[in-house]
Design an enzyme around this catalytic site. Structure first.
Site, PDB file in Angstrom:
ATOM      1  N   ARG A  58       0.745  -1.145   0.076  1.00  0.00           N
ATOM      2  CA  ARG A  58      -0.036  -0.105   0.002  1.00  0.00           C
ATOM      3  C   ARG A  58       0.741   1.340   0.045  1.00  0.00           C
ATOM      4  NH1 ARG A  58      -2.482  -3.823   2.554  1.00  0.00           N
ATOM      5  NH2 ARG A  58      -4.606  -4.395   2.162  1.00  0.00           N
ATOM      6  N   HIS A 118      -0.740  -2.567  -4.666  1.00  0.00           N
ATOM      7  CA  HIS A 118      -0.308  -3.646  -5.647  1.00  0.00           C
ATOM      8  C   HIS A 118      -0.171  -2.998  -7.159  1.00  0.00           C
ATOM      9  CE1 HIS A 118       0.122  -6.266  -2.409  1.00  0.00           C
ATOM     10  NE2 HIS A 118      -1.209  -6.909  -2.503  1.00  0.00           N
ATOM     11  N   HIS A 174       2.927 -12.708  -5.301  1.00  0.00           N
ATOM     12  CA  HIS A 174       1.938 -12.987  -4.621  1.00  0.00           C
ATOM     13  C   HIS A 174       1.269 -14.269  -4.432  1.00  0.00           C
ATOM     14  CE1 HIS A 174      -1.428 -11.719  -2.062  1.00  0.00           C
ATOM     15  NE2 HIS A 174      -1.171 -10.489  -2.091  1.00  0.00           N
ATOM     16  N   ASP A 214      -2.080  -9.920   8.429  1.00  0.00           N
ATOM     17  CA  ASP A 214      -1.926  -9.047   7.051  1.00  0.00           C
ATOM     18  C   ASP A 214      -0.979  -7.834   7.404  1.00  0.00           C
ATOM     19  OD1 ASP A 214      -2.060  -8.081   4.607  1.00  0.00           O
ATOM     20  OD2 ASP A 214      -4.521  -7.889   4.777  1.00  0.00           O
ATOM     21  N   GLU A 261       4.968 -12.352   0.992  1.00  0.00           N
ATOM     22  CA  GLU A 261       5.430 -11.492  -0.012  1.00  0.00           C
ATOM     23  C   GLU A 261       6.753 -10.948   0.466  1.00  0.00           C
ATOM     24  OE1 GLU A 261       1.657  -9.114  -0.381  1.00  0.00           O
ATOM     25  OE2 GLU A 261       0.614 -10.959   0.539  1.00  0.00           O
TER      26      GLU A 261
HETATM   27  C1  GLA Z   1      -2.023  -8.233   0.212  1.00  0.00           C
HETATM   28  C2  GLA Z   1      -2.435  -7.481   1.132  1.00  0.00           C
HETATM   29  C3  GLA Z   1      -3.728  -7.826   1.596  1.00  0.00           C
HETATM   30  C4  GLA Z   1      -4.653  -8.239   0.240  1.00  0.00           C
HETATM   31  C5  GLA Z   1      -3.965  -9.266  -0.382  1.00  0.00           C
HETATM   32  C6  GLA Z   1      -4.594  -9.504  -1.501  1.00  0.00           C
HETATM   33  O1  GLA Z   1      -1.383  -9.449   1.087  1.00  0.00           O
HETATM   34  O2  GLA Z   1      -1.736  -6.930   2.382  1.00  0.00           O
HETATM   35  O3  GLA Z   1      -4.264  -6.896   2.591  1.00  0.00           O
HETATM   36  O4  GLA Z   1      -4.813  -7.017  -0.575  1.00  0.00           O
HETATM   37  O5  GLA Z   1      -2.650  -8.741  -0.659  1.00  0.00           O
HETATM   38  O6  GLA Z   1      -5.954  -9.850  -1.377  1.00  0.00           O
END
Ligand code: GLA
Length: 353
Positions: A81, A106, A180, A252, A318
């Site tokens: 982000r 992304h 990803h 996350d 990631e």
């Molecule tokens: C990343 C983001 C998540 C989500 C996934 C895809 O991991 O941090 O919040 O957006 O990608 O769904």
């Protein structure tokens, strides 16, 4: 070691995407399409020699184009982000597409996961691979500079999937590339990943606000639900009464990797699925890993072989620089200038335990 190519389907603008199949002498098989540089399948054995596809994805290109939560894809120009979908570089403000209200996620509307890459098979003594190249034009998705990106996927004799990235630019820009892939070591679609046991080589993580933008703090994991420094089931603390866990609706977040020297290829994570014994180790040169526990999967996505992908049916690791780095001067820089080369290497190594 072999690499073969078949047609995978047509993009909306009438171009043909191909599917490349890489195999090594152990029967490990990886499939990659040049649409989005997507890894569509990773077939590896369990402790009894039974092969399963451990990567979530679709059987055909049309499903990837219709709706994919970035299954297996290359992410760019900026993975993760950027707050408010804007950043300032050398005194100039750049505006990005807001696809994750109120942030840009992304790469924006049409990131590197949705473009057709040029593909070229490569073969070495101990590897078989695919070289992908893409020119992201000046101001594409709002990012300055013509960015020449190259990604190599290599399958080795000892069941490693290596990913090498390089990029150069003709104007100052920001870059944060990653892959990803969604993993389930029991096999894609075969249940949730809460019993997978994970170790993250990270003493700190990045707390976020409720839109998942880092606050700037590097918080020790010790004494928090974020402590994966010793092998811990993914599900153990996923419902903890903790503000940070709630903001992510589970995991996350970016963990800051322990690294004696910046840019060194070191162990980031080790995940074991106890029943099959399949083990995934991840090594990376990047300073952080976004560990995401598939909290947006809800069963409406039907994947390969007609299997629905339900809540937390996969995990993603990631490798990347910290989220929102372009707006946070104290974070390691993601700025790339003309004459410099962006480089990152990540290795996913499969074995059994
Ligand atoms: C990343 C983001 C998540 C989500 C996934 C895809 O991991 O941090 O919040 O957006 O990608 O769904």
């Amino acid at each position: 070691m072999t690499i073969t190519k078949t047609a995978f389907g047509q993009t909306p603008d009438g171009q043909t995407a191909d599917l490349y199949t890489l195999t090594n002498g152990n029967g490990m098989k990886v499939q990659i399409t040049n649409y989005g540089g997507i890894i569509t399948s990773i077939v590896v054995p369990d402790k009894n020699g039974k092969f399963e596809d451990v990567a979530l994805g679709y059987d055909n290109l049309a499903d990837y184009i219709k709706n994919s939560p970035y299954f297996g894809a290359l992410i760019g120009r900026y993975g993760n982000r950027i707050a408010g979908g804007k950043f300032t570089l050398d005194g100039k403000e750049y505006k990005l597409f807001i696809n994750n209200d109120p942030n840009s996620l992304h790469g924006g509307k049409k990131g590197f996961d949705k473009v057709l890459w040029k593909a070229e098979p490569v073969e070495g003594a101990d590897v078989v691979g695919l070289k992908l190249t893409y020119l992201s034009k000046d101001m594409e998705e709002g990012y300055p500079g013509n960015l020449n990106a190259t990604v190599w996927y290599f399958l080795t004799r000892d069941n490693e999937l290596q990913i090498k990235y390089e990029a150069t630019t003709d104007k100052p820009t920001v870059v944060n590339l990653t892959n990803h892939s969604y993993f389930n070591l029991a096999g894609a679609g075969n249940g949730d990943v809460l019993d997978h046991v994970m170790m993250l080589n990270a003493d700190r993580f990045l707390p976020v606000d409720k839109t998942l933008i880092p606050t700037g703090e590097l918080r020790p994991v010790k004494g928090t639900p974020f402590d994966f420094t010793t092998p811990t089931p993914i599900g153990k603390n996923i419902k903890a009464d903790d503000e940070q866990v709630k903001f992510g609706n589970g995991w996350d977040h970016a963990w800051v990797l322990n690294k004696p020297k910046a840019g060194e290829l070191t162990l980031a994570a080790r995940v074991v699925e106890p029943t099959s014994g399949r083990m995934l180790e991840m090594y990376t040169t990047e300073p952080a890993v976004q560990f995401y526990s598939g909290n947006f999967l809800d069963g409406t996505t039907v994947g390969k072989g007609g299997k629905p992908y339900k809540f937390r049916y996969a995990f993603c690791l990631e490798a990347e620089h910290y989220p929102d780095s372009p707006n946070q001067p104290k974070f390691p820089s993601t700025v790339l200038r003309p004459g410099e080369t962006y480089r990152q290497t990540t290795v996913y190594k499969f074995s059994t335990k």
